[in-house]
Design an enzyme around this catalytic site. Structure first.
Site, short mmCIF file in Angstrom:
data_model
loop_
_atom_site.label_atom_id
_atom_site.label_comp_id
_atom_site.label_asym_id
_atom_site.label_seq_id
_atom_site.Cartn_x
_atom_site.Cartn_y
_atom_site.Cartn_z
N ASP A 181 0.86 -1.15 0.11
CA ASP A 181 -0.09 -0.11 -0.11
C ASP A 181 1.04 1.27 -0.07
O ASP A 181 0.70 2.11 -0.73
CB ASP A 181 -0.96 0.03 1.26
CG ASP A 181 -2.22 0.80 1.07
OD1 ASP A 181 -2.55 0.99 -0.11
OD2 ASP A 181 -2.95 0.96 2.21
N HIS A 266 -4.69 2.46 -6.99
CA HIS A 266 -5.69 2.27 -6.29
C HIS A 266 -6.72 1.99 -7.32
O HIS A 266 -7.59 1.15 -6.99
CB HIS A 266 -6.01 3.31 -5.31
CG HIS A 266 -5.31 3.21 -3.93
ND1 HIS A 266 -3.98 3.52 -3.97
CD2 HIS A 266 -5.50 2.73 -2.72
CE1 HIS A 266 -3.48 3.35 -2.67
NE2 HIS A 266 -4.29 2.68 -1.93
N HIS A 269 -6.44 -1.38 -8.37
CA HIS A 269 -7.10 -2.25 -7.15
C HIS A 269 -8.44 -2.48 -6.98
O HIS A 269 -9.01 -3.69 -7.05
CB HIS A 269 -6.56 -1.77 -5.77
CG HIS A 269 -7.06 -2.23 -4.61
ND1 HIS A 269 -8.53 -1.73 -4.27
CD2 HIS A 269 -6.97 -3.34 -3.81
CE1 HIS A 269 -8.92 -2.20 -3.21
NE2 HIS A 269 -8.05 -3.33 -2.79
N HIS A 283 -5.64 -5.79 0.73
CA HIS A 283 -5.61 -4.55 -0.02
C HIS A 283 -4.29 -4.14 -0.50
O HIS A 283 -4.10 -3.92 -1.81
CB HIS A 283 -6.02 -3.49 0.84
CG HIS A 283 -6.05 -2.17 0.40
ND1 HIS A 283 -7.02 -1.52 -0.46
CD2 HIS A 283 -5.08 -1.19 0.72
CE1 HIS A 283 -6.72 -0.31 -0.77
NE2 HIS A 283 -5.55 -0.03 -0.22
#
Length: 377
Positions: A181, A266, A269, A283
């Protein structure tokens, strides 16, 4: 790889972050002391796994401090139903401070429930797997785990409390996922600066110099200490490298993404969550792969992509579709990912390149072809 990112607006800038950040071994035993400063009627939303291992320590902290606390278990998903349930319990308790104790979804649910009730916010991450704890953003998912929306809250947590000894004892995969992340922080900051996109601080002005410096430092810490921290965490050891990576994953990445913004990493993702095969991955693991896809989408030099992929492989982050259990997917499956990533208002639209489902699909497949070749070499 250069770390030069620039462009500053003459129209202003904005900065935000938590009121206080505390990181120290043994802090879970001092939890009541921190919450007592925020209000006399605390409500704790606690992850089930955390409760199994640390319920006695948490309760003892409040007994010794002479503070009555309402403690409830988190339902497991930051979805509409769970947010509504917790918000109602906070109202019923008349709580003036809400603490989320656990992972990112626990924290996000607690943040939304606190805001709905006008309560102060405390976040107590027990793993360093995401940069959610420090931010004024909560991500809402469906009950099946599909990302639905990023909720922009009016304020950041009042305090973030990290027991680094507790984090170091968690499975190392959590710390590595947090690195995934955090890996996106610098590259998405660069992406937003190039597209002149605002950050996430109200009223959504451009990134401040402080935010850019934090994003750059986050990247430098990952590159310097990431592997050493992973090796130590695998043995449950708390070393300076582990402390540094906990801070990078939690504070630096949190401040970096909120003050500089996120973009394609993101966005990809979010698109990946439509494929059931990816839901067993964290995540940050999916964001790490999304970061590599972002670099390919932006047409960055292959040398830069190779360097980032090398870091990912060294610490155990996915670099190929096969690493995410997607080795049997078809181009049509990846097109679904691209379409989901490009839904109206999607964060990937901040990328300063032409975008379409086909372009995003091809970037993902091209990245997979390159990293698969690197992996086979």
């Amino acid at each position: 790889m250069t770390t030069a990112i620039g462009w500053q607006s003459a129209e202003g800038r904005a900065y935000g972050g938590p009121g206080r950040y505390v990181q120290r071994a043994g802090e879970i035993d001092r939890l009541a002391e921190h919450l007592r400063d925020l209000g006399p009627r605390p409500f704790l939303l606690v992850d089930r796994i955390v409760a199994e291992h640390h319920d006695a320590a948490i309760r003892r902290s409040f007994v010794e401090a002479g503070v009555e606390a309402r403690i409830e278990l988190f339902g497991g998903e930051c979805c509409t139903e769970e947010i509504d349930r917790v918000a109602a319990l906070v109202a019923e308790a008349g709580a003036d401070v809400v603490a989320g104790v656990g992972g990112g979804k626990t924290a996000d649910t607690a943040k939304v429930a606190a805001v709905r009730n006008g309560a102060r916010i405390a976040v107590v991450p027990t793993i360093a797997s995401t940069d959610a704890p420090c931010s004024a953003i909560a991500v809402r998912y469906s009950t099946e785990g599909v990302m639905q929306e990023a909720i922009s809250l009016p304020r950041n947590p009042d305090i973030v409390i990290v027991d680094s000894a507790l984090v170091a004892k968690a499975p190392a995969r959590f710390l590595v996922a947090g690195m995934g992340d955090a890996l996106s922080t610098y590259f998405e900051a660069r992406s937003n600066l190039e597209s002149r996109s605002p950050n996430f601080i109200r009223p959504y002005l451009p990134a401040p110099l402080a935010g850019i410096a934090i994003a750059r430092t986050c990247h430098e810490v990952l590159m310097r200490d990431g592997l050493a921290a992973k090796l130590a965490a695998e043995r449950g050891l708390l070393t300076p490298a582990v402390e540094n990576i906990i801070e990078a994953n939690t504070l630096l990445s949190g401040l970096g993404f909120e003050n500089c913004g996120v973009s394609g990493a993101h966005g990809i993702h979010d698109g990946l969550t439509v494929l059931p095969e990816t839901r067993r991955f964290f995540h940050g693991e999916k964001v790490a792969f999304g970061t590599l896809c972002l670099l390919m989408l932006e047409g960055r030099p292959l040398a830069e992509i190779e360097e980032v992929a090398g870091f990912c492989r060294a610490v155990g982050l996915p670099t190929t579709l096969a690493d995410l259990g997607l080795d049997q997917t078809t181009p049509d499956d990846i097109l679904r990912v691209a379409e989901a990533a490009l839904k109206p208002g999607a964060i990937i639209c901040r990328v300063a390149t032409p975008l379409s489902p086909t372009i995003v699909r091809d970037a993902i497949l091209a990245l997979d072809a390159y990293t698969s070749r690197l992996q086979a070499a």
